[in-house]
Write a protein that holds these residues in place. Structure first.
Motif: not given
Length: 123
Positions: A60-65, A73-79, A81-82, A88-91
């Protein structure tokens, strides 16, 4: 003779690339469910068994869509947020669980310039 052929395991080593259980008895591999076994289980109405074998026990793997464009999408560890790679946004991001092998397939298709998009009905 039957005892020499018997092989089963609860958990054990996994392949690094696909994160699925290894093959073969000599490598302490698991009993894998292939396409034909998958189709047979569907024919007998064993959907929960298939879900458990392919999702929970395997990889199993969690994916951001992104709900807007349907891409991963991807998780930005610096900010912290997803972010959607296209918008180019995470809304409009939803988190879903898929097998890791499915995520690899999507990424390989994208590398060949084939862009599969997911249409999410409910978030």
């Amino acid at each position: 003779m039957v005892l020499d052929k018997m092989h089963a395991r609860g958990s054990g080593p996994r392949v690094m690339m696909t994160r699925q259980p290894t093959e073969e008895r000599s490598r302490n591999g698991g009993l894998r469910v292939g396409e034909m076994e998958h189709d047979c289980l569907i024919a007998y109405g064993a959907s929960m068994l298939i879900y458990e074998r392919l999702m929970i026990s395997s990889d199993p793997f969690e994916v951001q869509v992104c709900q807007k464009c349907g891409l991963l999408g991807y998780y930005n560890y610096k900010l912290k947020t997803v972010i959607c790679s296209m918008c180019k946004n995470g809304e409009n991001i939803s988190t879903m669980k898929f097998p890791y092998a499915w995520k690899l397939l999507i990424q390989e298709l994208q590398s060949m310039n084939i862009v599969p998009r997911l249409k999410l009905a409910e978030a």
